[in-house]
Design a protein around this motif. Structure first.
Motif, PDB file in Angstrom:
ATOM      1  N   GLN A  55     -45.969 -79.166 -40.508  1.00 52.19           N
ATOM      2  CA  GLN A  55     -47.405 -79.288 -40.775  1.00 52.19           C
ATOM      3  C   GLN A  55     -48.077 -77.922 -40.775  1.00 52.19           C
ATOM      4  O   GLN A  55     -48.802 -77.568 -41.694  1.00 52.19           O
ATOM      5  CB  GLN A  55     -48.050 -80.181 -39.716  1.00 52.19           C
TER       6      GLN A  55
ATOM      7  N   LYS B 268     -47.373 -70.007 -49.053  1.00 55.45           N
ATOM      8  CA  LYS B 268     -48.289 -70.261 -47.935  1.00 55.45           C
ATOM      9  C   LYS B 268     -48.253 -69.079 -46.953  1.00 55.45           C
ATOM     10  O   LYS B 268     -47.179 -68.534 -46.683  1.00 55.45           O
ATOM     11  CB  LYS B 268     -47.855 -71.509 -47.164  1.00 55.45           C
TER      12      LYS B 268
ATOM     13  N   TYR C  54     -54.328 -83.037 -36.338  1.00 57.07           N
ATOM     14  CA  TYR C  54     -54.191 -82.301 -37.598  1.00 57.07           C
ATOM     15  C   TYR C  54     -55.504 -82.353 -38.392  1.00 57.07           C
ATOM     16  O   TYR C  54     -55.890 -81.369 -39.024  1.00 57.07           O
ATOM     17  CB  TYR C  54     -53.059 -82.872 -38.446  1.00 57.07           C
TER      18      TYR C  54
ATOM     19  N   GLY D 101     -48.497 -83.156 -46.959  1.00 59.09           N
ATOM     20  CA  GLY D 101     -48.844 -83.129 -45.539  1.00 59.09           C
ATOM     21  C   GLY D 101     -50.338 -83.070 -45.297  1.00 59.09           C
ATOM     22  O   GLY D 101     -50.801 -83.135 -44.160  1.00 59.09           O
ATOM     23  N   SER D 102     -51.133 -82.953 -46.366  1.00 56.06           N
ATOM     24  CA  SER D 102     -52.586 -82.893 -46.172  1.00 56.06           C
ATOM     25  C   SER D 102     -53.236 -84.265 -46.279  1.00 56.06           C
ATOM     26  O   SER D 102     -54.450 -84.385 -46.190  1.00 56.06           O
ATOM     27  CB  SER D 102     -53.202 -81.929 -47.184  1.00 56.06           C
TER      28      SER D 102
ATOM     29  N   GLN E 121     -51.561 -87.359 -33.019  1.00 53.63           N
ATOM     30  CA  GLN E 121     -51.258 -86.075 -33.631  1.00 53.63           C
ATOM     31  C   GLN E 121     -51.950 -85.952 -35.001  1.00 53.63           C
ATOM     32  O   GLN E 121     -52.423 -84.891 -35.387  1.00 53.63           O
ATOM     33  CB  GLN E 121     -49.738 -85.934 -33.783  1.00 53.63           C
TER      34      GLN E 121
ATOM     35  N   GLN F 101     -57.846 -79.887 -36.753  1.00 58.09           N
ATOM     36  CA  GLN F 101     -57.674 -78.461 -37.049  1.00 58.09           C
ATOM     37  C   GLN F 101     -57.613 -78.178 -38.534  1.00 58.09           C
ATOM     38  O   GLN F 101     -57.449 -77.039 -38.946  1.00 58.09           O
ATOM     39  CB  GLN F 101     -56.549 -77.775 -36.273  1.00 58.09           C
TER      40      GLN F 101
ATOM     41  N   ARG G  40     -52.406 -78.366 -51.433  1.00 54.49           N
ATOM     42  CA  ARG G  40     -51.847 -78.220 -50.088  1.00 54.49           C
ATOM     43  C   ARG G  40     -50.652 -79.107 -49.798  1.00 54.49           C
ATOM     44  O   ARG G  40     -50.095 -79.045 -48.714  1.00 54.49           O
ATOM     45  CB  ARG G  40     -52.952 -78.467 -49.058  1.00 54.49           C
TER      46      ARG G  40
ATOM     47  N   SER H 217     -55.556 -79.267 -41.090  1.00 51.83           N
ATOM     48  CA  SER H 217     -54.393 -79.310 -41.971  1.00 51.83           C
ATOM     49  C   SER H 217     -54.261 -80.662 -42.668  1.00 51.83           C
ATOM     50  O   SER H 217     -53.614 -80.771 -43.696  1.00 51.83           O
ATOM     51  CB  SER H 217     -53.115 -78.934 -41.223  1.00 51.83           C
ATOM     52  N   ILE H 218     -54.875 -81.710 -42.123  1.00 54.36           N
ATOM     53  CA  ILE H 218     -55.027 -82.953 -42.881  1.00 54.36           C
ATOM     54  C   ILE H 218     -56.417 -82.930 -43.502  1.00 54.36           C
ATOM     55  O   ILE H 218     -57.412 -82.755 -42.798  1.00 54.36           O
ATOM     56  CB  ILE H 218     -54.833 -84.198 -41.988  1.00 54.36           C
TER      57      ILE H 218
ATOM     58  N   HIS I 189     -47.434 -88.709 -42.571  1.00 58.16           N
ATOM     59  CA  HIS I 189     -48.555 -89.127 -41.731  1.00 58.16           C
ATOM     60  C   HIS I 189     -49.012 -90.539 -42.057  1.00 58.16           C
ATOM     61  O   HIS I 189     -49.918 -90.753 -42.865  1.00 58.16           O
ATOM     62  CB  HIS I 189     -49.746 -88.184 -41.917  1.00 58.16           C
TER      63      HIS I 189
END
Ligand code: SF4
Lengths: 821, 149
Positions: free
Chosen positions: B144, B2, A426, A135-136, A422, A429, A132, A431-432, A165
């Motif tokens: 993101q 993606k 993430y 950004g994960s 934030q 939801q 991913r 995405s991290i 992040h």
């Protein structure tokens, strides 16, 4: 001389005159039965439990810590120590320190070895990177590690992983200080110096309970008040703090109305023409717009909004308007409110239009709370690029890439570094996929805890927690890494007035606990991060090497460290940055000669819309401020998002007490501090209590739309309509360990707080929520477990037993020769 | 590729083709407005080229854009993308309003209508701030959201 420093947190007076030298007074506390002669070595350090940076020595006997004493020669504290410094060190030796790594197996945390734990972490990281992308992966750090550790973390996160992040819990604490300085001066960097306390004739404290947050600097104020030509104080705080009790003018505004109050102070300053027009002309832009904005903001107008008499506002305006050397300090009362940056910026504006900057006594201190919050900021571990570089300025990114020997594209700069709130979103939801939390306890300190607990407990989120104890957060982790702390490792910390201190290692960490630096380096080695020539991205192994690497990164930047070395810090004690070869003694004040870092090519940020947080674009900034002056940014008052109504008729504010730090992981394990404030409490004023038939010690329930907590009531002189709950108390020392008993009442203030933040600084709101207060059970002769020495003092003096520490809290105070003024 | 990026590529491909068509239509409808007529024709070519390049780009990654599939609706977007689409819609709505403010302000100047000019100059800056806010959020969130879906 001995004193009970729980009963007398600020100790004895050593009065001195304006412009005089603050006399030294050496405070010390040794473990029961240890005589000074028995101490085998004294190891230099500075305080870890607040942002004061008070220099001290750690006493070592047979390889163990046996006490502390202040350092008389140090510029910051002249030998003084506060209660948390005097007693807090004992937490290091707590029997429940983590001594081995833990990993989650079949739902339980079990002990393992370092190799297994670190392999697990690296394997998960690689998997996520492959599947991913960078950004994960997110990192959430602290304001309590050392500079060397943040810098290493910043390099490995931004250039190694390549993630955007990385933020610190400083987001809850000092983000607004940084943002307000960026908005006004184009760049972070504390303008003033603690020494300004010696020279000011008016000291204005805006939402800053200095008596409890920087006890030693408050001691300095008390010493000046006791000496010749004392300063006059303005206090803006809804609670009856010690600062309020000593103030010439105390304003207790409705929470969430600071901008209205500041606009009225600016209005009066301009109306009476108490403006330094030459300074404004030479060093600022935006005066006209500011004048227009505040033209209608009369004291009468603000009086309605703030619920403070207009006459008091005029008196306050007179105080700050007639000072010949005005020092302002700002903290959480402003920073943790909905218009945080807008309000803090108006304090800067007041100084700019009055020309109160860059000379002894005339300065601004946008404060921070944690010992190394400043380092989190300058090293780029807090949602900025290292060395106050501007992520929107390609030349700055290229320069950073040069320092790290990587391609500029390696460093994510397509969007602002992600702020903590934030990042948690993430993670919520999905995405991290991995969150690495070091030295902080979000399961107690973030707003809306039910949400945070659920988020951290998610199956799909891999959490690494690096800490001293099995905190509420650690209990929810997949991997727990035992960390060494202050006294057990070496590194530097920089306090709120840019003073850098070296903390040397005094004793070995317990068991297999390791310095945070070693943990980050181990991770970097296992991940095999490389620079663009195939060399190791992070070439250092020791703290001193990390410090040298940071110096290269700081060179030529506002926070220039190049003139410092470990040896010089050992010899000279605290040194204020910038400090270069040409200027080896450091810099007391910034902006002594105009505004230095606001030029479009140099500035750290082009600024934001204070109301929406929208970024100002570079072209716009350049046309607004081509010569790099200070920007006078006006702001209109906006009502808080959550206002009291019939169901939730009170306003609720959370905050600190003198005796604890953060989530009590250390201070709650120290007898003297714990006994001074052993349990959570709620403060309300006498009129509100009487109206609801409540009294001292009653068990009450504080509820908001998010959650509730139960605590005993302390009746104080707090502003009517306002409730206050200290935020330190979580669950590690309760039966449940990580949260409230199923369905049972909460104990943590953050069960009730709201997920909402200032649009510019992204600092969450802890000072403005609507709440209900109801009785659970009458006191039955019990008292609220709140200190009587501080803002939580009872409204009826003597009505509850006075806070005292007894014998175990005795500490010596030695004013010695030259100790009188 | 993606999902989020694929979805956005498809949406943009449709958008560029539509804009090309619209530019041509406007150009024809206002053939007598010489500047509009000519420039719109030229600009339509840009959008056609963009659509072509997008299709080419996507094809290299195994995604066919010129397959005549209908334009994806915002509601069909993968979860997470929805927020970006909503912000996009807000930005467009604010842009429309901004243009209307601009028209009114221009008209007010021409007719010396002080009241109208005052109204427009008081409100229009806030419309611009609304646009900047949506733009800032889209910039922050899209890396993101798009890179992780
Ligand atoms: S208690 Fe507040 S001010 Fe102090 S360090 Fe923590 S967040 Fe910062």
């Amino acid at each position: 001389m001995k004193a009970d420093r729980i009963a007398e947190p600020w100790g004895d007076r050593t009065p001195y005159r304006r412009h005089g030298d603050w006399p030294s007074r050496v405070d010390a506390h040794l473990a029961e039965g240890v005589e000074p002669g028995a101490v085998q070595k004294w190891v230099a350090a500075a305080s870890l439990l607040h942002s004061g940076g008070d220099a001290m020595d750690i006493a070592v006997v047979d390889g163990r810590m046996a006490g502390v004493r202040g350092r008389a020669a140090d510029r910051v504290s002249r030998g003084r120590l506060g209660p948390k410094d005097l007693f807090g060190w004992q937490a290091n030796a707590s029997p429940d320190r983590l001594t081995r790594p833990l990993v989650r197996r079949d739902g339980h945390l079990v002990e393992t070895d370092w190799d297994t734990a670190m392999e697990l972490v690296t394997a998960r990281t690689r998997e996520l990177l492959a599947e991913r992308g960078p950004g994960s992966v997110g990192f959430y750090t602290s304001g309590q590690l050392f500079l060397e550790e943040y810098y290493t973390l910043a390099v490995l996160a931004r250039a190694g992983i390549g993630t955007n992040h990385l933020d610190g819990n400083t987001r809850l604490c000092t983000a607004t200080a940084a943002e307000a300085l960026k908005e006004s001066f184009g760049c972070d960097g504390q303008p003033g110096s603690f020494d300004d306390l010696d020279h000011a004739d008016v000291i204005a404290l805006f939402g800053h309970n200095m008596a409890e947050t920087q006890t030693v600097q408050w001691t300095r104020v008390l010493d000046r008040l006791a000496g010749g030509d004392p300063p006059r104080l303005l206090c803006v705080d809804p609670r009856p703090t010690q600062v309020a009790r000593h103030a010439t003018v105390h304003l207790a505004p409705r929470v969430g109305t600071n901008v209205a109050l500041m606009d009225a102070l600016l209005h009066e300053t301009i109306r009476h023409d108490r403006v330094d027009h030459d300074f404004v002309e030479a060093h600022t832009v935006g005066f006209e717009e500011l004048s227009e904005r505040v033209a209608s903001c009369t004291p009468e107008w603000a009086a309605d909004i703030c619920d403070v008499p207009a006459a008091r506002i005029s008196e306050a305006a007179e105080l700050v308007g007639t000072a010949d050397a005005l020092l302002s300090t700002v903290l959480q009362g402003f920073y943790q409110a909905h218009q945080a940056t807008a309000a803090a910026v108006q304090v800067n504006n007041l100084h700019l239009i009055r020309g109160m900057l860059g000379r002894p006594g005339a300065g601004v201190l946008q404060m921070n709370g944690q010992p190394s919050a400043e380092n989190t900021r300058e090293c780029g571990a807090d949602g900025d690029l290292p060395g106050f570089r501007n992520w929107q300025n390609d030349a700055h990114v290229a320069d950073l890439a040069r320092v790290w020997n990587v391609e500029p594209s390696t460093i994510p700069h397509f969007a602002p570094p992600t702020h903590a709130m934030q990042m948690f979103r993430y993670a919520e939801q999905g995405s991290i996929g991995m969150l690495w939390i070091s030295g902080t306890n979000p399961a107690v300190s973030l707003p809306e805890l039910a949400r945070i607990r659920a988020l951290l407990a998610q199956e799909r989120l891999f959490t690494v927690v690096q800490d001293l104890f099995l905190t509420e957060t650690a209990r929810l982790a997949d991997v727990v890494l035992p960390a060494a702390t202050w006294g057990e490792k070496t590194g530097t910390i920089t306090n709120a007035d840019r003073t850098v201190h070296l903390c040397d290692k005094a004793v070995e960490p317990p068991g297999e606990a390791r310095p945070d630096l070693d943990i980050f380096l181990d991770f970097a080695r296992r991940m095999d991060f490389r620079d663009k020539d195939g060399g190791p991205l992070i070439g250092w192994r020791e703290p001193e090497e990390a410090f040298e690497a940071w110096k290269r990164c700081s060179a030529g930047r506002p926070c220039d460290y190049t003139g410092m070395t470990y040896d010089r810090l050992r010899g000279a004690g605290g040194i204020q940055w910038p400090c270069t070869e040409a200027n080896p003694r450091g810099t007391e004040r910034l902006y002594t000669d105009g505004i230095t870092w606001a030029h479009p090519d140099d500035c750290e940020s082009y600024g934001k819309d204070l109301e929406t947080g929208a970024a100002v674009d570079p072209v716009e900034y350049r046309s607004l401020n081509p010569d790099g002056k200070a920007v006078l940014k006006a702001a209109a008052y906006v009502e808080p998002h959550e206002m009291p109504d019939e169901r939730y008729p009170f306003q609720l504010s959370t905050g600190r007490t003198l005796y604890h730090f953060h989530t009590r992981t250390k201070t709650g394990r120290v007898a003297q501090l714990d006994e001074a404030a052993p349990e959570v409490w709620v403060e309300a004023c006498a009129a509100d209590a009487a109206r609801l038939g409540l009294g001292e010690g009653d068990l009450v329930r504080v509820a908001t739309p998010r959650g509730a907590l139960e605590a005993r009531l302390r009746v104080t002189d707090i502003r009517p309509g306002l409730l206050f709950v200290p935020f330190h108390y979580g669950y590690w020392d309760t039966k449940e360990g990580d949260g409230p008993d199923r369905g049972g009442p909460g104990r943590a203030a953050n069960e009730t707080t709201i997920t909402d933040w200032d649009p510019a600084s992204k600092q969450p709101l802890f000072k403005t929520a609507a709440a209900a207060l109801t009785l659970v059970a009458h006191a039955d002769g019990r008292y609220a477990p709140a200190p009587t020495t501080t803002a939580s003092a009872p409204s009826a003096p003597g009505s509850v037993p006075a806070t005292a520490g007894g014998r175990q809290a005795y500490a010596t105070q030695d004013s010695g020769p030259g100790g009188t003024s | 590729m993606k999902d989020g990026i694929a979805h956005t590529l498809r949406a943009l491909h449709h958008g560029e083709r539509r804009l090309a068509r619209d530019l041509v239509a406007v150009s024809e409808r206002h053939a007598g407005e010489h500047e509009v007529h000519h420039v719109a024709t030229d600009l339509a070519a840009w959008s056609r080229e963009h659509a072509g390049r997008l299709a080419e780009f996507a094809a290299a990654d195994g995604l066919r854009l010129d397959d005549d599939r209908p334009e994806p609706l915002a509601g069909e977007a993968p979860e997470g993308l929805l927020l970006l689409y909503d912000l996009r819609a807000l930005h467009l709505a604010a842009t429309e309003n901004s243009l209307h403010w601009e028209m009114l302000a221009q008209a007010a100047q021409a007719t010396r209508d002080e009241r109208l000019l005052e109204l427009a100059s008081a409100c229009h800056p806030q419309t611009l701030r609304q646009m900047r806010w949506t733009d800032t959020l889209i910039k922050q969130l899209s890396p993101q959201v798009l890179a992780s879906l």
